[in-house]
Write a protein that holds these residues in place. Sequence first.
Motif, short mmCIF file in Angstrom:
data_model
loop_
_atom_site.label_atom_id
_atom_site.label_comp_id
_atom_site.label_asym_id
_atom_site.label_seq_id
_atom_site.Cartn_x
_atom_site.Cartn_y
_atom_site.Cartn_z
N VAL A 38 0.97 6.96 -6.68
CA VAL A 38 -0.07 7.97 -6.92
C VAL A 38 0.54 9.37 -6.81
CG1 VAL A 38 -2.18 9.02 -6.00
CG2 VAL A 38 -2.00 6.53 -6.20
N THR B 113 -4.88 0.72 -7.09
CA THR B 113 -5.71 1.92 -7.17
C THR B 113 -5.74 2.41 -8.60
OG1 THR B 113 -6.32 3.86 -5.86
CG2 THR B 113 -4.12 3.87 -6.83
N VAL C 220 1.90 1.78 -3.55
CA VAL C 220 0.80 2.35 -4.33
C VAL C 220 0.64 3.84 -4.03
CG1 VAL C 220 -1.72 2.37 -4.61
CG2 VAL C 220 -0.47 0.20 -4.67
N ASP C 221 0.70 4.20 -2.75
CA ASP C 221 0.59 5.62 -2.38
C ASP C 221 1.70 6.44 -3.03
OD1 ASP C 221 -1.59 5.03 -0.82
OD2 ASP C 221 -0.53 5.15 1.10
N ASN D 236 -11.69 8.36 -6.88
CA ASN D 236 -10.69 7.41 -6.40
C ASN D 236 -10.23 7.78 -4.99
OD1 ASN D 236 -7.27 6.80 -6.67
ND2 ASN D 236 -8.76 5.14 -6.78
N LEU E 54 -13.10 -1.42 -11.20
CA LEU E 54 -12.29 -1.34 -9.99
C LEU E 54 -11.62 0.02 -9.82
CD1 LEU E 54 -11.41 -3.11 -7.59
CD2 LEU E 54 -9.37 -3.72 -8.89
N SER E 55 -11.79 0.59 -8.64
CA SER E 55 -11.13 1.86 -8.32
C SER E 55 -10.03 1.65 -7.29
CB SER E 55 -12.16 2.87 -7.79
OG SER E 55 -11.53 4.09 -7.46
N ALA E 56 -10.31 0.89 -6.24
CA ALA E 56 -9.30 0.68 -5.20
C ALA E 56 -9.48 -0.71 -4.61
CB ALA E 56 -9.41 1.73 -4.10
N PHE E 57 -8.34 -1.30 -4.21
CA PHE E 57 -8.36 -2.67 -3.71
C PHE E 57 -7.21 -2.88 -2.76
CE2 PHE E 57 -6.67 -6.96 -3.81
CZ PHE E 57 -7.80 -7.75 -3.65
N THR E 58 -7.45 -3.67 -1.73
CA THR E 58 -6.33 -4.13 -0.91
C THR E 58 -6.66 -5.51 -0.36
OG1 THR E 58 -4.62 -3.28 0.59
CG2 THR E 58 -6.86 -3.36 1.44
N ARG F 24 0.83 -1.20 0.00
CA ARG F 24 0.00 0.00 0.00
C ARG F 24 0.87 1.26 0.00
NH1 ARG F 24 -3.99 -0.32 4.70
NH2 ARG F 24 -5.26 1.14 3.49
N ARG G 168 -10.41 5.18 -1.93
CA ARG G 168 -9.27 4.78 -1.11
C ARG G 168 -9.55 5.01 0.38
NH1 ARG G 168 -4.24 7.70 -3.15
NH2 ARG G 168 -3.08 5.99 -2.20
#
Lengths: 140, 140, 140, 140
Positions: free
Chosen positions: B23, B48, B19-20, D12, D44-48, B16, D16
């Motif tokens: 972005v 994301t 991913v941050d 998004n 899909l926009s966000a996933f974890t 994560r 998140r």
Amino acid sequence: MAPIRQVPTITNAAARQIVDAAVTAAAAAGQRSAIAVVDAAGQLSAFTRMDGAPPQAIQIAQDKAYTAAGFGMPTGQWHDFMTNDSPLAMGAPGGIARLIPFGGGLPIIIDGHAVGGIGVSGGHWTDDTKVAEAAINAIG
Amino acid sequence: MAPIRQVPTITNAAARQIVDAAVTAAAAAGQRSAIAVVDAAGQLSAFTRMDGAPPQAIQIAQDKAYTAAGFGMPTGQWHDFMTNDSPLAMGAPGGIARLIPFGGGLPIIIDGHAVGGIGVSGGHWTDDTKVAEAAINAIG
Amino acid sequence: MAPIRQVPTITNAAARQIVDAAVTAAAAAGQRSAIAVVDAAGQLSAFTRMDGAPPQAIQIAQDKAYTAAGFGMPTGQWHDFMTNDSPLAMGAPGGIARLIPFGGGLPIIIDGHAVGGIGVSGGHWTDDTKVAEAAINAIG
Amino acid sequence: MAPIRQVPTITNAAARQIVDAAVTAAAAAGQRSAIAVVDAAGQLSAFTRMDGAPPQAIQIAQDKAYTAAGFGMPTGQWHDFMTNDSPLAMGAPGGIARLIPFGGGLPIIIDGHAVGGIGVSGGHWTDDTKVAEAAINAIG
């Protein structure tokens, strides 16, 4: 006319011996391979994935074995086969399901019959081909 | 002989963070990216999609991450790798499931192990690669 | 915080021992089985299909192993699990990819961790379960 | 007549936040969840995926979010909805791609519009539902 015919196909016992021989050959060469053996119908008979082989190799090994068994020729011959056949080169990869046109797949030929196929994946296809050849020779 | 081995894989917390960081890098570069991070087995850990990234990027980002993690090399190296290897060039794209052979995917290497992969999609692959590199460097 | 964690997973050597033990147990019981062992990520490690097992068993064995490894419980427990859970009974089979909710799949538990799974197919699921159990016990 | 319309969809950034809130709620409940948020188009926009969630949860979480966003109702309502509708009960699961008819998916409703959906998987669906609800409430 007889309504049935006999299809010569590799036994599971022999398929497993070929996989074992491939593991031995791959280990000796420092390769981490996935190895698949399919029967005359192209259906999976035996498979193993050595520790460290990429997940992609699971599919590629099986598809190489399927390609080799179905067409009765090494997957590594597809490139030469297609070089002067532009329509085939344009359409076969992607058009023929599960076709792998680079080395690592060999038909298993016994008494002139393609009774199955082996596929090896995990290294470069030149290395995969050597593992497959060693495995075939081991049961020769 | 021990029946198990320990496979080092990226934590979800680190995935994560990557991913941050991606972005942030993408926004700074004016990119609208989809970003995926997979674990050592190539399975999705974090994802994301920034507003405005095309729907295609959802799949491409994930496949880039999967390609990079499985083969342990940047997706952008596949082109050079295949340039003088005509059989592979003919067969790998299309023949290997989910293979993306252009830039934007990087393996996540820690202590010499490929513990996962990142895939970025949404811009040209040269831009996607920069975002992926920035994200990897941010957690270095 | 460390960016990686160690995931215990079954070795390919142990996976192959389990497959061998399953073949022995199946042969003793007069079964013709396909047997799959997957690792902790649910990815195929070892597989064999005894002569005479139906082609369908190739997929079912793998899906049983995947189901058992992922959820960490025997596939045969899904029925009881769903009997008083009508929404799950309505949605899980068909809704969850590759879910096999009848017997023949067992997680491989070592030191409290689900480090893989075995799936057996070819006979009735009651017979498949016995083969899987015998294989797990053989390496105990 | 205007040739365009405005489709309200979750950003998004908000997606998140919902994922973050779900992780917090899942951790507090001792759950290991996969969490997906899709936009109004179901994409899909966000996933974890939290460490330890089964690989199956990757797909189920996304399908729950897709189901909830598309039909604008919690996935957990499908069971009651179908109980007295035998044709639907017979055909919807399996017939409608990616339909998950048990709990864990919620539409994201803002100003009366279904602007997206969240899907949670990894525990029993009753637990997954609580995580999804906590996440939605957190951004309320």
